[in-house]
Design a protein around this motif. Structure first.
Motif, PDB file in Angstrom:
ATOM      1  N   UNK A 109       0.829  -1.209   0.000  1.00  0.00           N
ATOM      2  CA  UNK A 109       0.000   0.000   0.000  1.00  0.00           C
ATOM      3  C   UNK A 109       0.865   1.262   0.000  1.00  0.00           C
ATOM      4  N   UNK A 110       1.895   1.278   0.836  1.00  0.00           N
ATOM      5  CA  UNK A 110       2.741   2.466   0.928  1.00  0.00           C
ATOM      6  C   UNK A 110       3.617   2.639  -0.304  1.00  0.00           C
ATOM      7  N   UNK A 111       3.870   1.554  -1.018  1.00  0.00           N
ATOM      8  CA  UNK A 111       4.570   1.645  -2.296  1.00  0.00           C
ATOM      9  C   UNK A 111       3.773   2.514  -3.264  1.00  0.00           C
ATOM     10  N   UNK A 112       2.461   2.348  -3.241  1.00  0.00           N
ATOM     11  CA  UNK A 112       1.594   3.156  -4.115  1.00  0.00           C
ATOM     12  C   UNK A 112       1.539   4.606  -3.645  1.00  0.00           C
ATOM     13  N   UNK A 113       1.409   4.791  -2.321  1.00  0.00           N
ATOM     14  CA  UNK A 113       1.316   6.147  -1.769  1.00  0.00           C
ATOM     15  C   UNK A 113       2.576   6.950  -2.103  1.00  0.00           C
ATOM     16  N   UNK A 114       3.734   6.296  -2.028  1.00  0.00           N
ATOM     17  CA  UNK A 114       5.004   6.987  -2.281  1.00  0.00           C
ATOM     18  C   UNK A 114       5.452   6.894  -3.740  1.00  0.00           C
ATOM     19  N   UNK A 115       4.548   6.480  -4.587  1.00  0.00           N
ATOM     20  CA  UNK A 115       4.820   6.393  -6.035  1.00  0.00           C
ATOM     21  C   UNK A 115       6.043   5.533  -6.333  1.00  0.00           C
ATOM     22  N   UNK A 116       6.132   4.414  -5.607  1.00  0.00           N
ATOM     23  CA  UNK A 116       7.184   3.432  -5.853  1.00  0.00           C
ATOM     24  C   UNK A 116       8.464   3.650  -5.073  1.00  0.00           C
ATOM     25  N   UNK A 117       8.534   4.729  -4.294  1.00  0.00           N
ATOM     26  CA  UNK A 117       9.789   5.039  -3.589  1.00  0.00           C
ATOM     27  C   UNK A 117      10.070   4.059  -2.457  1.00  0.00           C
ATOM     28  N   UNK A 154      11.355  -5.143  -7.875  1.00  0.00           N
ATOM     29  CA  UNK A 154      10.040  -4.643  -8.293  1.00  0.00           C
ATOM     30  C   UNK A 154       8.947  -5.297  -7.472  1.00  0.00           C
ATOM     31  N   UNK A 155       8.093  -4.489  -6.868  1.00  0.00           N
ATOM     32  CA  UNK A 155       7.060  -5.012  -5.973  1.00  0.00           C
ATOM     33  C   UNK A 155       6.113  -5.963  -6.693  1.00  0.00           C
ATOM     34  N   UNK A 156       6.014  -5.816  -8.018  1.00  0.00           N
ATOM     35  CA  UNK A 156       5.128  -6.678  -8.803  1.00  0.00           C
ATOM     36  C   UNK A 156       5.691  -8.088  -8.965  1.00  0.00           C
ATOM     37  N   UNK A 157       6.933  -8.304  -8.560  1.00  0.00           N
ATOM     38  CA  UNK A 157       7.561  -9.619  -8.721  1.00  0.00           C
ATOM     39  C   UNK A 157       7.305 -10.566  -7.545  1.00  0.00           C
ATOM     40  N   UNK A 158       6.493 -10.117  -6.584  1.00  0.00           N
ATOM     41  CA  UNK A 158       6.092 -10.977  -5.473  1.00  0.00           C
ATOM     42  C   UNK A 158       4.626 -10.687  -5.162  1.00  0.00           C
ATOM     43  N   UNK A 159       3.890 -11.733  -4.844  1.00  0.00           N
ATOM     44  CA  UNK A 159       2.447 -11.582  -4.669  1.00  0.00           C
ATOM     45  C   UNK A 159       1.979 -12.301  -3.409  1.00  0.00           C
ATOM     46  N   UNK A 160       1.051 -11.681  -2.705  1.00  0.00           N
ATOM     47  CA  UNK A 160       0.449 -12.297  -1.521  1.00  0.00           C
ATOM     48  C   UNK A 160      -0.757 -13.119  -1.956  1.00  0.00           C
ATOM     49  N   UNK A 161      -0.738 -14.406  -1.620  1.00  0.00           N
ATOM     50  CA  UNK A 161      -1.831 -15.320  -1.988  1.00  0.00           C
ATOM     51  C   UNK A 161      -2.270 -16.090  -0.744  1.00  0.00           C
ATOM     52  N   UNK A 273      17.472   4.219  -3.910  1.00  0.00           N
ATOM     53  CA  UNK A 273      16.384   4.735  -4.740  1.00  0.00           C
ATOM     54  C   UNK A 273      16.023   3.649  -5.754  1.00  0.00           C
ATOM     55  N   UNK A 274      14.813   3.063  -5.664  1.00  0.00           N
ATOM     56  CA  UNK A 274      14.464   1.950  -6.557  1.00  0.00           C
ATOM     57  C   UNK A 274      14.322   2.350  -8.017  1.00  0.00           C
ATOM     58  N   UNK A 275      14.207   3.647  -8.291  1.00  0.00           N
ATOM     59  CA  UNK A 275      14.104   4.087  -9.681  1.00  0.00           C
ATOM     60  C   UNK A 275      15.477   4.397 -10.268  1.00  0.00           C
ATOM     61  N   UNK A 276      16.326   5.026  -9.478  1.00  0.00           N
ATOM     62  CA  UNK A 276      17.669   5.347  -9.955  1.00  0.00           C
ATOM     63  C   UNK A 276      18.645   4.193  -9.735  1.00  0.00           C
ATOM     64  N   UNK A 277      18.225   3.210  -8.937  1.00  0.00           N
ATOM     65  CA  UNK A 277      18.984   1.976  -8.703  1.00  0.00           C
ATOM     66  C   UNK A 277      20.317   2.206  -7.996  1.00  0.00           C
ATOM     67  N   UNK A 296       3.120   2.315   9.744  1.00  0.00           N
ATOM     68  CA  UNK A 296       2.823   3.206   8.624  1.00  0.00           C
ATOM     69  C   UNK A 296       3.797   4.387   8.605  1.00  0.00           C
ATOM     70  N   UNK A 297       4.049   4.974   9.780  1.00  0.00           N
ATOM     71  CA  UNK A 297       4.986   6.098   9.865  1.00  0.00           C
ATOM     72  C   UNK A 297       6.378   5.679   9.418  1.00  0.00           C
ATOM     73  N   UNK A 298       6.795   4.479   9.805  1.00  0.00           N
ATOM     74  CA  UNK A 298       8.115   3.951   9.477  1.00  0.00           C
ATOM     75  C   UNK A 298       8.295   3.810   7.964  1.00  0.00           C
ATOM     76  N   UNK A 299       7.348   3.156   7.329  1.00  0.00           N
ATOM     77  CA  UNK A 299       7.425   2.961   5.886  1.00  0.00           C
ATOM     78  C   UNK A 299       7.345   4.268   5.111  1.00  0.00           C
TER      79      UNK A 299
END
Length: 347
Positions: A109-117, A154-161, A273-277, A296-299
């Motif tokens: 969820x926080x990945x989305x809030x922080x635009x992937x940061x 990439x967060x999309x490379x792991x999924x909660x099932x 930085x996950x975008x600048x690697x 939530x504050x930590x993330x």
């Protein structure tokens, strides 16, 4: 002696006896080690409910923290997260605990809030740059080394099932590596706070490695007061502001304690930085976030710190997040705060 005088005397005596038998509120304090850092607990025993002894409370807290480490510590090779990271099986559910699932869902969820940061899959890059559990001499990796590692990032490379009605994680790349260090301490704080509340404690302060949560009042019957440090790169620090913390979690992220210098003498943070690697390198010294949970504050603190001051403040205003920024400039520091932070702290 008339009857009226006898009654008044009896009432005064009863009040005196009750007052004499009542105990004053007592502050209980203790500390310990966990997650590669320390924890500190303070709570008020108001003597209006029978609580376990302080030693029993500490034993319970230590056991709860052992559970968190057994689940989410990358420094323990037999922890849940380490066993998941070591597994190379793709598209096969790996059963995890409810605690692990809770932290993972919050991180997504926080990945989305922080635009992937905030990205808990940057572990391979963290390790590559020498900041992971297998610390080596810090060095700048080659572009080829980075290119190889990002295949698993990439967060999309792991999924909660779900597997047999239990939460499970599923890898889409065999080298996916999760690192929850940006959020696990906050979860640990919340877990201890919830434990104290179940005991009936209404006034407490819980802190792990600088992340904390406070509820109620201190022994002086005032809100718990927390200092936000003005960082200094020479390892010293001074107080920037002091804020009252009531029924909130608080976390701070910064690059002034854990860093290394590249071959050109440039200071590089331990936060990737996950975008600048690569490690972030900007003039934002620290970000402090207040939230209803410390997890939530930590993330959020980590994610917003990655983004830098302008983008962090933009997202804070958009999401109505209470955020306090300390920005390094030539000759000193300046501070900025979001509208929600000003409102919450009356600053």
């Amino acid at each position: 002696m008339n009857a009226k005088f006898k009654i008044v005397t009896l009432i005064v005596t009863i009040v005196f006896l009750l007052t004499g038998c009542s105990k004053e509120p007592e502050q209980i304090s203790f500390e310990g080690k966990t997650m590669g850092t320390t924890y500190h607990i303070k709570y008020i025993d108001n003597q209006n409910k029978e609580l376990p002894s302080p030693s029993e409370v500490k034993d319970d807290i230590d056991n709860l923290l052992i559970d968190v480490n057994n689940s989410m510590s990358t420094y323990q090779r037999d922890s849940e997260i380490s066993r998941f990271n070591q597994s190379k099986e793709v598209n096969k559910p790996f059963t995890i605990s409810e605690d692990f699932a809770t932290v993972f869902k919050t991180a997504v969820h926080l990945n989305k809030v922080t635009e992937g940061a905030l990205d808990i899959t940057v572990g391979p890059l963290v390790n590559l740059w020498g900041f992971g559990p297998d610390k080596k001499v810090n060095r700048e990796p080659t572009q080829d080394q980075i290119a190889e590692k990002i295949k698993a990032v990439g967060i999309e490379k792991v999924k909660l099932v779900s597997k047999d009605n239990e939460p499970a994680l599923l890898k889409k790349n065999p080298n996916v590596y999760i690192d929850l260090s940006s959020i696990a301490k906050g979860f640990g704080v919340d877990k201890l706070a919830n434990y104290l509340e179940k005991l009936g404690v209404k006034n407490y302060l819980v802190e792990i490695g600088g992340e904390l949560k406070a509820k109620g009042e201190n022994i002086q019957e005032e809100p718990w007061k927390i200092a936000i440090e003005k960082p200094e790169f020479e390892q010293a620090a001074s107080v920037q502001i002091i804020i009252p913390l009531h029924d909130l979690g608080m976390a701070t992220s910064g690059n002034y304690r854990n860093y290394f210098e590249d071959k050109n003498g440039k200071r590089l943070s331990h936060i990737i930085d996950p975008k600048k690697l690569k490690p972030i390198s900007h003039n934002l010294a620290s970000v402090t976030v207040l939230a209803d949970t410390t997890m939530k504050a930590d993330g959020l603190a980590t994610g917003l710190f990655v983004l830098g001051s302008d983008k962090a403040l933009e997202i804070a205003e958009k999401e109505k997040l209470p955020v306090f920024l300390i920005i390094k400039e030539k000759g000193g520091y300046k501070t900025k705060m979001s509208s929600a932070f000003k409102k919450l702290t009356n600053l």
